[in-house]
Design an enzyme around this catalytic site. Structure first.
Site, PDB file in Angstrom:
ATOM      1  N   LYS A   1       1.396   8.136  -2.359  1.00 15.62           N
ATOM      2  CA  LYS A   1       2.333   7.635  -1.344  1.00 15.62           C
ATOM      3  C   LYS A   1       1.572   6.901  -0.237  1.00 15.62           C
ATOM      4  CE  LYS A   1       3.655   9.750   2.228  1.00 15.62           C
ATOM      5  NZ  LYS A   1       4.037  10.787   3.176  1.00 15.62           N
TER       6      LYS A   1
ATOM      7  N   ASP B   1       8.522   8.952  -0.204  1.00 16.65           N
ATOM      8  CA  ASP B   1       8.336  10.097   0.696  1.00 16.65           C
ATOM      9  C   ASP B   1       9.560  11.005   0.568  1.00 16.65           C
ATOM     10  OD1 ASP B   1      10.378   8.902   2.061  1.00 16.65           O
ATOM     11  OD2 ASP B   1       9.426   9.043   4.026  1.00 16.65           O
TER      12      ASP B   1
END
Ligand code: SF4
Length: 214
Positions: free
Chosen positions: A121, A139
C-alpha cells in the site's frame, strides 16, 4: 456482485461528490512523502501532519535522518501510534536509501517494498503521488467501500481488492480513484456511521439498503 457498468456509474457519482480528492499527508519531497506514509500506518493523516513539520525541519532528507539518534526521532513522533517501531523503521529506511539507492527513492514497487516499514500500500501511494506511476493503494477505506458495494467478495484479500479495482478502472484513473474512494470512505461511507440515507449511491448499494430499513 456488482456489475462493472454499475461500479463505473458509482465511481462517477463519487467523483462528483469529491472532485478535489487528494492525498492529505503533507510533504515537500518524495522522501518526506515516503516517511509520512510509513508513519500513517494505523494512524490518522491529521495526527501525522501534526508531527511531521518538526521532524522534517530537523531531518529533511535521507542523509540527515540516516544519522539521527533514535531517541530524538521518537520524541518528535511520539504522538503517533507505534512510534517506537516507526522511528526504527524510518531511520533504517533512510540508511538503506543512502547505502543502497544513492539517496534517491526507487521508482519501482518491488524495490520500495525492500525498505523497512514499506508494504504494498505504501509503495503504491508513493509511486502514484510522488512520481505519477499508476497504482491503486488499498487502505482500510478502499477495502471497506469495495466490500460494501460488493465489487469484491467479503472474504477478498487486500491484493484481490487491488487486482479487481485495477481490472475495472481504466489505468489513467487509478491514482485519482484511490483518492476518491478514500475520501468517500473517510467522510461519507464511514466505518461506524455511513450516511446511507443521504447517499446518492444508495440505489446501487444492498448494504446501505439493509442499514436504511433497520
Ligand atoms: Fe456506504 Fe451507505 Fe452509501 Fe452504501 S448507501 S455506499 S453503505 S453510505
Amino acid at each position: 456482485m456488482l456489475s462493472k457498468a454499475n461500479f463505473l456509474k458509482i465511481l462517477d457519482i463519487i467523483a462528483e461528490m469529491f472532485p478535489r480528492a487528494h492525498g492529505e499527508l503533507r510533504s515537500d519531497t518524495p522522501f518526506q512523502m515516503l516517511i509520512a506514509v510509513i508513519l500513517s500506518a494505523q494512524a490518522t493523516d491529521k495526527g501525522v501532519n501534526k508531527a511531521t513539520p518538526a521532524l522534517f525541519a530537523k531531518y529533511p532528507d535521507s542523509k540527515s535522518l540516516a544519522l539521527a539518534d533514535i531517541s530524538d526521532v521518537e520524541s518528535l513522533i511520539k504522538t503517533i501510534g507505534l512510534y517506537h517501531s516507526k522511528a526504527k523503521n524510518i531511520i533504517r529506511t533512510a540508511e538503506m536509501l543512502e547505502t543502497d539507492f544513492g539517496g534517491e527513492l526507487p521508482h519501482d514497487k518491488d524495490l520500495l517494498q525492500k525498505l523497512p516499514g514499506v508494504g504494498r500500500k505504501t509503495a503504491n501511494v508513493v509511486l502514484g503521488d510522488a512520481f505519477g506511476i499508476p497504482g491503486i493503494a488499498v487502505d482500510t477505506h478502499v477495502e471497506r467501500v469495495s466490500k460494501r458495494l460488493q465489487l469484491v467478495k467479503q472474504s477478498a484479500t487486500v491484493t484481490e481488492v487491488e487486482d479487481k479495482l485495477m481490472k475495472v478502472v481504466p489505468e489513467s484513473e487509478w491514482v485519482v480513484t484511490h483518492h476518491r474512494l478514500i475520501f468517500f470512505g473517510r467522510y461519507h461511507c464511514t466505518a461506524r456511521s455511513p450516511k446511507c440515507t443521504l447517499c446518492p449511491v444508495l440505489p446501487y448499494c444492498k448494504f446501505g439498503e439493509k442499514l436504511s430499513i433497520q
